[in-house]
Structures are given as C-alpha cells and as structure tokens.
Design an enzyme around this catalytic site. Structure first.
Site, PDB file in Angstrom:
ATOM      1  N   GLU A  79       0.580  -7.549  30.304  1.00  0.00           N
ATOM      2  CA  GLU A  79       1.914  -7.870  30.825  1.00  0.00           C
ATOM      3  C   GLU A  79       2.801  -6.619  30.855  1.00  0.00           C
ATOM      4  OE1 GLU A  79       2.784  -7.538  26.662  1.00  0.00           O
ATOM      5  OE2 GLU A  79       1.104  -8.368  27.767  1.00  0.00           O
ATOM      6  N   GLY A  91      -2.182  -1.853  14.872  1.00  0.00           N
ATOM      7  CA  GLY A  91      -2.579  -1.047  13.729  1.00  0.00           C
ATOM      8  C   GLY A  91      -3.923  -1.450  13.171  1.00  0.00           C
ATOM      9  N   HIS A 102      -1.861  -4.564  26.294  1.00  0.00           N
ATOM     10  CA  HIS A 102      -0.921  -5.532  26.858  1.00  0.00           C
ATOM     11  C   HIS A 102      -0.961  -5.528  28.384  1.00  0.00           C
ATOM     12  CE1 HIS A 102       1.410  -6.516  23.155  1.00  0.00           C
ATOM     13  NE2 HIS A 102       0.924  -5.357  22.763  1.00  0.00           N
ATOM     14  N   CYS A 111      -4.324  -8.203  22.416  1.00  0.00           N
ATOM     15  CA  CYS A 111      -3.800  -7.519  21.234  1.00  0.00           C
ATOM     16  C   CYS A 111      -4.226  -8.229  19.949  1.00  0.00           C
ATOM     17  CB  CYS A 111      -2.279  -7.395  21.351  1.00  0.00           C
ATOM     18  SG  CYS A 111      -1.581  -6.093  20.311  1.00  0.00           S
ATOM     19  N   ASN A 138       0.162  -1.674  21.140  1.00  0.00           N
ATOM     20  CA  ASN A 138       0.886  -1.774  19.879  1.00  0.00           C
ATOM     21  C   ASN A 138      -0.015  -2.471  18.882  1.00  0.00           C
ATOM     22  OD1 ASN A 138       2.583  -2.069  17.722  1.00  0.00           O
ATOM     23  ND2 ASN A 138       3.746  -3.739  18.615  1.00  0.00           N
ATOM     24  N   SER A 166       5.419  -8.050  17.835  1.00  0.00           N
ATOM     25  CA  SER A 166       4.304  -7.345  17.210  1.00  0.00           C
ATOM     26  C   SER A 166       4.775  -6.229  16.276  1.00  0.00           C
ATOM     27  CB  SER A 166       3.388  -6.742  18.286  1.00  0.00           C
ATOM     28  OG  SER A 166       2.844  -7.747  19.113  1.00  0.00           O
TER      29      SER A 166
END
Length: 388
Positions: free
Chosen positions: A345, A297, A343, A253, A295, A46
């Site tokens: 995980e 944008g 996330h 995500c 993570n 990512s």
C-alpha cells in the site's frame, strides 16, 4: 529553547532541544530512511513502542494535514530529528508538525547529529533509548532505559488494533469480500482493495479462525503491526485455521511473519531492521526488482535455495531483500496463501509493489472459479498508476 537529552541503553548520550511534547519517554531506537512521508510514519501502528530517528536532515517542511494519517493517532514512542522546519510550506498543510506532536503527546528531540546516532545503531544494533525534556538526572534516565522491556517478547498488536469490527465498502461493484485481521492495519490497505472491488471486514487482532471465516469471505488478509511475532500465538492459531480451511490468504509485514510461524517456520530479531521507502527487493516469482516501503525489526527464518515442507504443504521464499538476503516473502505451493514483508500500500511511496493487491484478487478469483483450487497464487503482472 528548552533543552532535551537522549540516552541510549549503552550510555551514549546526545543533547539537543525539545521537539513536540515536553516530557520523558522510553522505547526502542530505530532509524527510518525515507526522505518524505513522516506523517505516515508517525501514524503507522507498526511503529508502536519505537523511538524513530529520521535520517533525512530536514523534517516538517510540509507540515501535517487531515488526509495523510494512516490510523487514528500517532503511535511512535518518540521522535528524533536534526533540523526541524521553522514553519510549514505546503498548500495542503493544516498545521505544523511540532504542534501536532505536542498535541498528541509525542516527546521528541531536535538539533542532534542524527547521522552519528544512525551509525551507532547500525554498528551496535537497535537498542532501548530514552528522551527527556524535563529537568532530571541523566543517570536516572539511563537506569530507566535499562529497566524498560525489550522488543523481544513484546505483544503489541492488540493494543493498536481495532476493538470492534468494521467494514470498508468496495468502490463501485463489489466483486469480493474479505476478512482482515487487524494487527495494526493502515488506512491505505482497505482503500487499495476497495479500488479493486473488494469489501473489507476488519476484525480485532485476537479474532479466531472461526471469526475470520464466519461470514464466508472470499479471502483473508493479515495486516502489518508491531511487536514480536513469537508473542502473538493467538494470531498464529487463527491463521492455521484459515490454512486448514484452504481459504485464499494474503499477509503483509507482520502478517508475513505470522504466516511463517503458522507454517512452522521460525522468526528472529534483525540487528537494526529495515525502515524506509527505498528498500530493493527481488520478486523471485516474476523475476523483477521492486523498490519497496519497509518497517520491520523481525524476519522469517527460511532457506532461500529450496522449498520447505510444512504441515500445510511446501512453501518457498518468493521475495528476497537485495541488501542483506533477508526473507521478504513466502509462497505456499499447495494451499492458496502468500505474503510479503514489505508494504504494497506504501503511503507515501514507492508504488512498485501495488500490483500485489491485484495478485490477491486473482487468487480469490481462481479459487472461486475452481472451487477447491489449491496451489500457489497465479503470477499475472499488472501495471498501475494509482497512488497510495
């Protein structure tokens, strides 16, 4: 030590020392707030195309090892740290971070005021940046930075995805089979699913709905990944086909953004994004607050106060970021699909959101038992002590 220079597209300049590979690189400047997990950050697909600024001052203390990589290589466009460790001090280390960055060609810079750089990005927004440890003209680097493509409109998922399908088997008895659209998947994801008895068939980013449904999977998973979701029309079309087939679907995500666009919602670029291991999110379905790994944008544009009508039925915002009220999850009310922006995980942590994988398993179980079951995912709270 070899000198290095970092130049932002607005001309702000920082001078420090070369770290990692010697060379020149350009990307989008972003900051990550995790105090641990730099190896997972560096190998997270990512982050492709991004120059990552670590806000934690000391980086590299635990070195690198052969077990914590999240993919086959480092994907960051560059790496920025304040105070790199002189030598690793951890029993699991198989080498130093500096040496591994150099071996994989990641250009970095150390010894700069990363706090000042982070504050600048927070005030001005994520922007293009260049780093060089080669002798060259600072103005020439600035011109190169300003000529580089922006993250808006960038289609990066195919470049980080697998080129050939592969299978991650279930641990123990196989309970379910899923097809995973690899938009930049991390190794921790199929590992979590395998522990729940799920066999994962990972397909390339450009796989169609027919490809995803060909083997009759119990569910479809949409992974994390880099770039602008508005540029990934192929993935949006594939997800629309899965929704029409009413196959249980879970996205994380980038996959959350792709699901949003498949439902007809918009996406937009955040000012500086969310990156790190400490982002608080309200789970509006269960009424709990989770500390989560982020993570991204870009974000989904959807109303927080009411469900939205879509061609696939109503959808509601299931999760909200508590720092800025950004949409952090979607829950379809008439088809078996849901997604989150963070996330679950979460290697290297936290693990508050890990039960979402069980929620996906519960959804597949309900759909299998009821045949043509529709509606939102069941809400069953599970506790887990497992570590990503």
């Amino acid at each position: 030590m070899r000198e290095a220079v970092l130049v932002l597209e607005d001309g702000r300049t920082f001078r420090g020392e070369a770290y990692g590979a010697v060379g020149t690189t350009v990307g989008e400047a972003v900051f990550a707030t995790g105090m641990t997990g730099y190896q997972e950050t560096l190998t997270d697909p990512s982050y492709a195309g991004q120059v990552v600024v670590m806000t934690a001052p000391h980086v590299g203390n635990t070195g690198v090892n052969d077990e914590d990589d999240e993919s086959r290589r480092m994907w960051v466009a560059g790496f920025v740290v304040r105070d790199p460790a002189r030598r690793p001090a951890n029993w699991r280390a198989t080498g130093s971070l500096d040496d591994e960055l150099a071996a994989q060609g990641v250009v970095g810079i150390s010894g700069i005021d990363t706090r000042a750089l982070t504050r600048h990005i927070r005030e001005r927004g994520a922007m293009r940046v260049g780093i060089t440890s080669e002798r060259g003209d600072r103005d020439a680097l600035l011109a190169r930075v300003q000529a580089a493509p922006r993250m808006e409109g960038a289609d990066l998922a195919p470049g980080v995805s697998t080129t050939e399908p592969y299978v991650v088997p279930a641990e123990g008895e196989k309970r379910f089979t899923i097809a995973a659209l690899d938009l930049g998947i991390k190794t921790a994801t199929p590992r979590h699913l395998a522990a729940l008895g799920v066999e994962t068939h990972v397909l390339p980013a450009t796989a169609t709905a027919a490809d995803l449904l060909a083997a009759g999977p119990d569910g479809v998973f949409l992974s994390n990944g880099p770039g602008d979701p508005a540029a990934a029309g192929y993935a949006v079309e594939a997800v629309r086909g899965v929704l029409e087939a009413r196959r249980p679907l879970f996205g994380i995500c980038f996959g959350n953004q792709i699901l949003g666009r498949a439902l007809g919602l918009g996406t937009y670029k955040l000012r500086f994004g969310h990156r790190g291991l400490n982002q608080p999110v309200l789970d509006r379905v269960s009424g709990t607050v989770r500390v989560t790994s982020h993570n991204h944008g870009f974000a989904v544009d959807a109303p927080l106060d009411r469900p939205t009508g879509t061609p696939h039925g109503a959808v509601e915002v299931s999760h909200v970021g508590l720092n800025d009220d950004v949409v952090e999850g979607l829950r379809c009310l008439e088809v078996p699909a849901f997604s989150v922006q963070f996330h679950p995980e979460a290697a290297a942590g936290p693990h508050d959101a890990a039960p979402l994988f069980q929620r996906f398993v519960d959804l597949m179980a309900a759909h299998r038992d009821d045949g043509e079951a529709v509606g939102p995912p069941p809400v069953v709270e599970h506790t887990t002590g497992e570590k990503a």
